[in-house]
Motif scaffolding. Sequence first.
Motif, PDB file in Angstrom:
ATOM      1  N   VAL A   1      83.441 -65.960 148.523  1.00  0.00           N
ATOM      2  CA  VAL A   1      83.320 -66.021 150.046  1.00  0.00           C
ATOM      3  C   VAL A   1      83.019 -67.656 150.134  1.00  0.00           C
ATOM      4  O   VAL A   1      83.242 -68.742 151.014  1.00  0.00           O
ATOM      5  CB  VAL A   1      82.428 -65.096 150.822  1.00  0.00           C
ATOM      6  CG1 VAL A   1      81.574 -65.638 151.948  1.00  0.00           C
ATOM      7  CG2 VAL A   1      82.322 -64.078 150.309  1.00  0.00           C
ATOM      8  N   TYR A   2      81.995 -67.988 149.116  1.00  0.00           N
ATOM      9  CA  TYR A   2      81.494 -69.457 149.796  1.00  0.00           C
ATOM     10  C   TYR A   2      82.975 -70.408 149.584  1.00  0.00           C
ATOM     11  O   TYR A   2      82.629 -71.626 150.381  1.00  0.00           O
ATOM     12  CB  TYR A   2      80.243 -69.447 148.497  1.00  0.00           C
ATOM     13  CG  TYR A   2      79.842 -71.472 149.377  1.00  0.00           C
ATOM     14  CD1 TYR A   2      78.596 -71.370 149.545  1.00  0.00           C
ATOM     15  CD2 TYR A   2      80.170 -72.733 147.682  1.00  0.00           C
ATOM     16  CE1 TYR A   2      78.597 -73.492 149.637  1.00  0.00           C
ATOM     17  CE2 TYR A   2      80.151 -74.142 147.961  1.00  0.00           C
ATOM     18  CZ  TYR A   2      78.731 -73.713 148.636  1.00  0.00           C
ATOM     19  OH  TYR A   2      78.360 -74.994 149.310  1.00  0.00           O
ATOM     20  N   LEU A   3      83.638 -70.653 148.738  1.00  0.00           N
ATOM     21  CA  LEU A   3      84.656 -71.683 148.096  1.00  0.00           C
ATOM     22  C   LEU A   3      85.899 -71.293 149.740  1.00  0.00           C
ATOM     23  O   LEU A   3      85.935 -72.219 150.230  1.00  0.00           O
ATOM     24  CB  LEU A   3      85.499 -71.260 147.455  1.00  0.00           C
ATOM     25  CG  LEU A   3      84.557 -71.528 145.568  1.00  0.00           C
ATOM     26  CD1 LEU A   3      85.053 -70.910 144.632  1.00  0.00           C
ATOM     27  CD2 LEU A   3      83.852 -72.681 145.832  1.00  0.00           C
ATOM     28  N   TYR A   4      85.957 -69.794 150.012  1.00  0.00           N
ATOM     29  CA  TYR A   4      86.618 -69.664 151.085  1.00  0.00           C
ATOM     30  C   TYR A   4      86.026 -70.434 152.191  1.00  0.00           C
ATOM     31  O   TYR A   4      87.087 -71.585 153.010  1.00  0.00           O
ATOM     32  CB  TYR A   4      87.097 -68.168 151.421  1.00  0.00           C
ATOM     33  CG  TYR A   4      87.531 -67.584 152.859  1.00  0.00           C
ATOM     34  CD1 TYR A   4      89.023 -68.199 153.203  1.00  0.00           C
ATOM     35  CD2 TYR A   4      87.386 -67.920 154.230  1.00  0.00           C
ATOM     36  CE1 TYR A   4      89.451 -68.136 153.956  1.00  0.00           C
ATOM     37  CE2 TYR A   4      87.635 -67.542 155.247  1.00  0.00           C
ATOM     38  CZ  TYR A   4      88.738 -67.117 155.070  1.00  0.00           C
ATOM     39  OH  TYR A   4      90.234 -66.658 156.352  1.00  0.00           O
ATOM     40  N   LEU A   5      84.673 -70.194 152.914  1.00  0.00           N
ATOM     41  CA  LEU A   5      83.772 -70.726 153.865  1.00  0.00           C
ATOM     42  C   LEU A   5      84.244 -72.366 153.712  1.00  0.00           C
ATOM     43  O   LEU A   5      84.472 -72.964 154.898  1.00  0.00           O
ATOM     44  CB  LEU A   5      82.769 -70.654 153.695  1.00  0.00           C
ATOM     45  CG  LEU A   5      82.549 -68.886 153.985  1.00  0.00           C
ATOM     46  CD1 LEU A   5      81.327 -68.257 154.359  1.00  0.00           C
ATOM     47  CD2 LEU A   5      83.616 -68.952 155.783  1.00  0.00           C
ATOM     48  N   CYS A   6      84.337 -73.045 152.422  1.00  0.00           N
ATOM     49  CA  CYS A   6      84.229 -73.967 152.696  1.00  0.00           C
ATOM     50  C   CYS A   6      85.405 -74.895 152.650  1.00  0.00           C
ATOM     51  O   CYS A   6      85.064 -76.191 152.853  1.00  0.00           O
ATOM     52  CB  CYS A   6      83.255 -75.511 151.294  1.00  0.00           C
ATOM     53  SG  CYS A   6      81.930 -74.749 151.154  1.00  0.00           S
TER      54      CYS A   6
END
Length: 407
Positions: free
Chosen positions: A164-169
Amino acid sequence: MRRFSEVFHNEEPSSKILGISLRMASAGRDLLTTEGSVVLSTAGDGLTRPGVPRGMANMTVRYSPEQCAYAGITLLMSAVSVLGCTLILYTFLRFKDLRTTSRKLLVYLSLSDCLSSVGHVLGAMAYLQVGKLTGPRDLMCQVPALLSMYADLSSFLWTGALAVYLYLCIVWNFITVANKLVWLFHVICWGAPVAVVVSALVYGVVGYNVQLVRYFGHPSWCGVDSSRTDVVQWVYLTGQGWQMGVFCLAAPLFLLTSLYIRKEIRRDREQMLGRDTVTAIQSANRTLRFVPALFVVIRVWGTIRFLLMTYDHAHRHSTVGMAFLILQALGDNSQGFVNALLFCVCTKRVRRRLNRVFYCSRRCPCRRKKIKFPEFQASFQKRFDEELSSCSEIVNINTSETSPILT
């Protein structure tokens, strides 16, 4: 979850179980079966130990080659994963400039994987000594089961959080928002497994199949007691359901992130891209997006086997079932090792740093003389300047001597 591996692996068909006649000898004597010639003996002294149920002390348990291979692979891969997690932690602590938020999430995932590997090692040791346990509530069985249950759940959740974090960034460029979600990741990834483990402990589902060990001489893994009628529901609740949920989350996010990166690379580099987009792509390590994808690849074998053993009884003891058993042993215990290969070996920047540290510790004169590199560099530069000035003086002298002749 991997602890369901023995639920249908050693179970006898119901018709065979009903056809077995048991003959109990006197108290503390041997327990014999008419089929399979399995002998389950006590301590051998004709007496039962205090606090140990009759027929539960030092029973003879027979292991098939597949079961021995499963336990051996679990021990080996878990030990290697512990080393891999240790390397990730060392790299994170050694190089301060690598301490980005995404790599912090990888460190938290490595901590969970390390605890999971330790639990798997203890669980394999209890599996190989199940005949000597005093019962399903033995600490040697309870501690590995609870530790593995908690660490596996935490590992699943941290993998989903990283995706989720990498997708948002990368895709949405919500770097600030993603950084603010880290505290929520901590609450969910460390807190939710506690609730599940406490529930399993309160309802008494943690243990092993006593009937499987006592009456048939087959080993049973410490985890969710496979003799319960609601074992499938508890296996879903304590791990398998969470793992499938992470599969459904991580796989689409990985595909979307990879497609976005591929699309942006095809464009003209920084001419058609905004500065914020370029910063987002560069700040989030592209290599880390493969962590959730590899999680799906190495863990899917245990899930396939669980579904196969639960809903397709014809393949319980087939060659296909045995193959998935070995693949499950390899995959469920190797996540720490795979992440270390991805982060420390496949990432060029980290690999060069580690190579410089370990290689320079043996070769570099600055480390051999135990002085700091800046001091060595300064002394080398000073000596180089002195030699250069001396060479310049020699050249000037020669030029002054030959100049009259030349003129």
